[in-house]
Design a protein around this motif. Structure first.
Motif, PDB file in Angstrom:
ATOM      1  N   ARG A 131     119.455 145.604 -97.166  1.00 26.42           N
ATOM      2  CA  ARG A 131     119.541 145.631 -95.703  1.00 26.42           C
ATOM      3  C   ARG A 131     120.979 145.515 -95.224  1.00 26.42           C
ATOM      4  O   ARG A 131     121.375 146.135 -94.238  1.00 26.42           O
ATOM      5  CB  ARG A 131     118.697 144.494 -95.128  1.00 26.42           C
ATOM      6  N   ILE A 164     123.388 148.792 -97.246  1.00 24.62           N
ATOM      7  CA  ILE A 164     123.019 150.198 -97.324  1.00 24.62           C
ATOM      8  C   ILE A 164     123.838 151.023 -96.327  1.00 24.62           C
ATOM      9  O   ILE A 164     124.186 150.561 -95.249  1.00 24.62           O
ATOM     10  CB  ILE A 164     121.505 150.392 -97.105  1.00 24.62           C
ATOM     11  N   ILE A 187     119.955 158.124 -96.308  1.00 28.66           N
ATOM     12  CA  ILE A 187     120.410 156.889 -96.942  1.00 28.66           C
ATOM     13  C   ILE A 187     121.250 157.233 -98.154  1.00 28.66           C
ATOM     14  O   ILE A 187     120.921 158.141 -98.925  1.00 28.66           O
ATOM     15  CB  ILE A 187     119.206 156.024 -97.355  1.00 28.66           C
ATOM     16  N   LEU A 197     118.442 151.070-102.409  1.00 31.87           N
ATOM     17  CA  LEU A 197     117.093 151.365-101.935  1.00 31.87           C
ATOM     18  C   LEU A 197     116.126 151.352-103.113  1.00 31.87           C
ATOM     19  O   LEU A 197     115.053 150.750-103.049  1.00 31.87           O
ATOM     20  CB  LEU A 197     117.096 152.733-101.255  1.00 31.87           C
ATOM     21  N   LEU A 241     114.404 148.495 -92.834  1.00 28.81           N
ATOM     22  CA  LEU A 241     115.690 149.106 -92.472  1.00 28.81           C
ATOM     23  C   LEU A 241     115.760 149.424 -90.992  1.00 28.81           C
ATOM     24  O   LEU A 241     116.835 149.424 -90.400  1.00 28.81           O
ATOM     25  CB  LEU A 241     115.898 150.398 -93.268  1.00 28.81           C
ATOM     26  N   LYS A 242     114.597 149.716 -90.394  1.00 31.22           N
ATOM     27  CA  LYS A 242     114.585 150.072 -88.976  1.00 31.22           C
ATOM     28  C   LYS A 242     114.595 148.831 -88.094  1.00 31.22           C
ATOM     29  O   LYS A 242     114.898 148.912 -86.919  1.00 31.22           O
ATOM     30  CB  LYS A 242     113.328 150.905 -88.660  1.00 31.22           C
ATOM     31  N   GLU A 295     118.430 143.223 -88.707  1.00 30.15           N
ATOM     32  CA  GLU A 295     118.781 142.643 -90.010  1.00 30.15           C
ATOM     33  C   GLU A 295     118.139 141.270 -90.207  1.00 30.15           C
ATOM     34  O   GLU A 295     117.803 140.893 -91.322  1.00 30.15           O
ATOM     35  CB  GLU A 295     120.309 142.533 -90.107  1.00 30.15           C
ATOM     36  N   THR A 314     114.705 140.901 -92.172  1.00 28.39           N
ATOM     37  CA  THR A 314     114.797 140.900 -93.636  1.00 28.39           C
ATOM     38  C   THR A 314     115.293 139.552 -94.136  1.00 28.39           C
ATOM     39  O   THR A 314     114.783 139.016 -95.116  1.00 28.39           O
ATOM     40  CB  THR A 314     115.744 142.012 -94.104  1.00 28.39           C
TER      41      THR A 314
END
Lengths: 206, 206
Positions: free
Chosen positions: A52, A55, A64, B8, B34-35, B38, B41
């Motif tokens: 997270r 990336i 990505i 990933l 990821l969407k 932050e 996570t």
């Protein structure tokens, strides 16, 4: 659901935030982690946070990537004059798996969806239009899902670039290879008749 | 599956270690993270590691607990002479939800299963036998799942305590409340006839 431990409850609640994971599934997953060696939980937590935080997205196609320009965009063997417009990186993976596409991609990051509060500015549309307007692009292939949102997004992009000298195309919709006609839905079957292709052409792609 | 990023790939692989989560689901979950902001996570990773490192098990019943003796065992209103033997903490939660049991629990942590390499020594059986042999326990209710492994485990425990003065019972198996007889499996229906109870008794529990 009543938990005998606040720590457990917190872990389950966080896990249940993930899409498609309800409280029961979350509990099952968390209890599984408890039965496994402590390292497994650490590796999982580590992998998620590192991903997270670190990336990167390709500065050209927004796929990505671990580097600034992704492997596809920086590959000299790919035709960078043909751009396939997709919704997200899973679509890139799906198309790459076919081995049928030698151009490059542009990942929008979603579809225009007023219901979900997603407008054109939240997607990577501006950079695509810019790329096309800068010239040198021969074809734009729309490969969004054929929903109302997908069609809206296609049309929005199309309108912005309609004065540019660029060919636009959409991936073929029709009966899946190997499917029986009788079980196909009417819309798909109807479209596959309207968008029929010359027989010699269909033979070539066998 | 080919990934455009090692970070990933690693996150997806770790996620796919969880039971019932395949690579595709793992990818979907990771892309969802990821969407999201932050923090989500971070909270998830934090909750999982803290739980894994700091969670305690009740020293008496082996249920998950934040304190040395869990809330059920330390509750003076519960009858600590009746012990319900269960497989794992989800069973405790399920029985607690019914509100029908006022005794205490003993969580074995699994079932004897030679196929999976789980023997009696890996389960909390010794401490249960010890508890019974120390005296003061009136009844042991076996509430394991009715599989071969569950029956084996029940029998193993039963043999170890058969000389003690303790009543043993097993939860009733039969047609679920509200179910139609015609759709019930034969074994269950057969058992529900063999283990029938006096009618007046069945009326009391309505």
């Amino acid at each position: 659901m009543e938990f005998s431990s606040k720590l457990l409850e917190k872990a389950v609640n966080e896990m249940a935030q993930l899409p498609g994971i309800g409280k029961r599934t979350a509990l099952r997953l968390v209890l599984h982690l408890l039965k496994q060696p402590e390292e497994q939980t650490q590796y999982l937590a580590q992998a998620l946070t590192t991903m997270r935080e670190e990336i990167k997205f390709c500065k050209s196609c927004h796929n990505i990537s671990d580097v600034a320009l992704c492997e596809i965009c920086s590959n000299p063997l790919r035709n960078n004059k043909v751009i396939c417009v997709v919704e997200d990186i899973r679509d890139v993976m799906a198309i790459e798996n076919t081995g049928q596409f030698k151009g490059i991609y542009h990942v929008l990051g979603g579809k225009i969806s007023p219901v979900d509060g997603i407008g054109p500015s939240q997607l990577h549309i501006a950079s695509l239009v810019e790329k096309v307007k800068a010239g040198g692009i021969e074809e734009l292939i729309f490969a969004l899902s054929s929903t109302m949102e997908g069609d809206t997004t296609n049309f929005y992009i199309f309108r912005q670039i309609k004065d540019c000298e660029v060919k636009t195309s959409a991936i073929a919709r029709g009966i899946a290879v190997g499917d029986e006609l009788e079980y196909a839905d009417e819309v798909t079957l109807g479209r596959s008749i309207l968008n029929r292709i010359p027989f010699e052409h269909s033979m070539k792609n066998l």
